[in-house]
Every structure is written in C-alpha cells, then in structure tokens.
Scaffold this motif. Structure first.
Motif, PDB file in Angstrom:
ATOM      1  N   THR A 181      39.005  36.951  38.281  1.00 31.37           N
ATOM      2  CA  THR A 181      38.861  36.682  36.914  1.00 31.37           C
ATOM      3  C   THR A 181      37.936  37.476  36.156  1.00 31.37           C
ATOM      4  O   THR A 181      37.150  38.268  36.842  1.00 31.37           O
ATOM      5  N   ARG A 182      37.899  37.495  35.079  1.00 32.70           N
ATOM      6  CA  ARG A 182      37.100  38.161  34.016  1.00 32.70           C
ATOM      7  C   ARG A 182      35.646  38.235  34.530  1.00 32.70           C
ATOM      8  O   ARG A 182      34.763  39.088  34.636  1.00 32.70           O
ATOM      9  N   ALA A 224      30.056  40.332  35.804  1.00 32.22           N
ATOM     10  CA  ALA A 224      28.703  39.723  36.022  1.00 32.22           C
ATOM     11  C   ALA A 224      27.728  40.786  36.257  1.00 32.22           C
ATOM     12  O   ALA A 224      26.453  40.472  36.369  1.00 32.22           O
ATOM     13  N   GLY A 225      27.852  42.139  36.228  1.00 30.34           N
ATOM     14  CA  GLY A 225      26.964  43.124  36.401  1.00 30.34           C
ATOM     15  C   GLY A 225      26.522  43.288  37.804  1.00 30.34           C
ATOM     16  O   GLY A 225      25.776  43.829  38.176  1.00 30.34           O
ATOM     17  N   PRO A 280      28.454  48.156  39.595  1.00 29.84           N
ATOM     18  CA  PRO A 280      28.859  47.463  38.842  1.00 29.84           C
ATOM     19  C   PRO A 280      29.786  47.894  37.794  1.00 29.84           C
ATOM     20  O   PRO A 280      29.538  49.062  37.578  1.00 29.84           O
ATOM     21  N   VAL A 281      30.778  47.243  37.144  1.00 32.51           N
ATOM     22  CA  VAL A 281      31.478  48.054  36.083  1.00 32.51           C
ATOM     23  C   VAL A 281      30.874  47.655  34.833  1.00 32.51           C
ATOM     24  O   VAL A 281      30.163  46.617  34.544  1.00 32.51           O
ATOM     25  N   SER A 282      31.311  48.420  34.042  1.00 31.39           N
ATOM     26  CA  SER A 282      30.797  48.242  32.554  1.00 31.39           C
ATOM     27  C   SER A 282      32.205  48.306  31.770  1.00 31.39           C
ATOM     28  O   SER A 282      32.864  48.735  31.824  1.00 31.39           O
ATOM     29  N   GLU A 295      43.635  49.890  43.135  1.00 29.12           N
ATOM     30  CA  GLU A 295      44.492  49.345  44.089  1.00 29.12           C
ATOM     31  C   GLU A 295      44.098  47.994  44.315  1.00 29.12           C
ATOM     32  O   GLU A 295      44.635  46.895  44.691  1.00 29.12           O
ATOM     33  N   ARG A 296      42.687  48.018  44.590  1.00 30.60           N
ATOM     34  CA  ARG A 296      42.109  46.646  45.174  1.00 30.60           C
ATOM     35  C   ARG A 296      40.684  46.462  44.876  1.00 30.60           C
ATOM     36  O   ARG A 296      39.929  47.600  44.513  1.00 30.60           O
ATOM     37  N   VAL A 297      40.119  45.392  44.975  1.00 37.14           N
ATOM     38  CA  VAL A 297      38.802  44.903  44.291  1.00 37.14           C
ATOM     39  C   VAL A 297      38.338  43.964  45.488  1.00 37.14           C
ATOM     40  O   VAL A 297      38.762  42.998  45.865  1.00 37.14           O
ATOM     41  N   THR A 298      37.125  44.309  45.853  1.00 38.02           N
ATOM     42  CA  THR A 298      36.205  43.367  46.706  1.00 38.02           C
ATOM     43  C   THR A 298      35.152  42.900  45.826  1.00 38.02           C
ATOM     44  O   THR A 298      34.335  43.714  45.708  1.00 38.02           O
ATOM     45  N   VAL A 299      35.255  41.647  45.703  1.00 38.84           N
ATOM     46  CA  VAL A 299      34.124  40.878  45.206  1.00 38.84           C
ATOM     47  C   VAL A 299      33.648  39.703  45.566  1.00 38.84           C
ATOM     48  O   VAL A 299      34.756  38.854  45.844  1.00 38.84           O
ATOM     49  N   GLN A 300      32.504  39.298  45.764  1.00 33.74           N
ATOM     50  CA  GLN A 300      32.126  38.009  46.317  1.00 33.74           C
ATOM     51  C   GLN A 300      32.520  37.710  47.932  1.00 33.74           C
ATOM     52  O   GLN A 300      33.037  36.652  47.907  1.00 33.74           O
ATOM     53  N   GLY A 301      33.011  39.003  48.501  1.00 36.94           N
ATOM     54  CA  GLY A 301      33.346  38.870  49.698  1.00 36.94           C
ATOM     55  C   GLY A 301      34.614  38.583  49.824  1.00 36.94           C
ATOM     56  O   GLY A 301      35.445  38.304  50.968  1.00 36.94           O
ATOM     57  N   LYS A 302      35.612  38.508  48.733  1.00 33.60           N
ATOM     58  CA  LYS A 302      37.033  38.389  48.401  1.00 33.60           C
ATOM     59  C   LYS A 302      37.890  39.780  48.203  1.00 33.60           C
ATOM     60  O   LYS A 302      37.232  40.380  47.232  1.00 33.60           O
TER      61      LYS A 302
END
Length: 116
Positions: free
Chosen positions: A77-78, A83-84, A39-41, A104-111
């Motif tokens: 989105t933010r 969301a932790g 998770p990011v903080s 360069e890239r983010v993978t979140v919620q399968g996207k």
C-alpha cells in the motif's frame, strides 16, 4: 462503411504501438541488481506506474514501481512506502547510467512483495 473501419483499425494500431513503447524495459540492465535499504521520498501513487525517489550512492535515483492495482493486490500500500521508514528496494538500473531503477521487489515490515 469502409472509412469507419479504416479509422478504427488505425486507432487500434496507434494504441497498440503506444502501449508497446511504454513497456520498453530493454533500457534496464537485468544482469545488474541494485539493492537499496532507505526510505523513499517523492512518492507518486499513480498509474500507469507509481514512482518514487531514493538516495543511493550519493545520488537521488528515480524508482519505477508497478501499476497500482498489481501492488495493492499483492499487499503493498501507499502507506507502507510513505511512512519514511527504511525499506529494501531491489531492481535493475538503466543501462545508460541515468540514476533510475526498475523495481522488481520491495521488502517492507518483514514482507517481500514481488512487483513483476
């Protein structure tokens, strides 16, 4: 008449130089990809680039994201970052050893979202 033109030209040059200095991506090692799932903080959703922090290799790393408009246009989105929940971040570390990565890239919620 010449003075306003000289002033305008000087301002244009100064603004262009500041913009170039801001995008000094050469301080990152593009040959070395870091991949972190955590998770990011401390998310700062602001321009010119959003920033966050992430725990990696026993240190807290600063994460440099993309401009807000680019991320939002590409569907990031933010709320997706704040969301932790663990997300996967891929980017380049600073060449000088500072714990900072240019994302360069983010993978979140399968996207997968490409930021550059």
């Amino acid at each position: 008449m010449i003075r306003p033109l000289v002033l305008a030209a000087g301002l244009a040059l100064a603004t262009g130089t500041a913009a170039l200095a801001h995008h000094g991506w050469s301080s990152y090692d593009a040959q070395k990809v870091i991949r972190v799932t955590a998770p990011v903080s401390d998310l700062a959703w602001e321009n010119p680039h959003a920033t966050a922090k992430v725990a990696y290799q026993g240190r807290t790393w600063d994460v440099i994201l993309a401009p807000l408009a680019r991320m939002e246009t590409r569907g990031l989105t933010r709320q997706m970052l704040a969301a932790g929940q663990p997300i996967t971040l891929e980017g380049y570390p600073r060449s000088d050893g500072t714990p900072e990565m240019r994302l360069e890239r983010v993978t979140v919620q399968g996207k997968v979202v490409e930021l550059r």
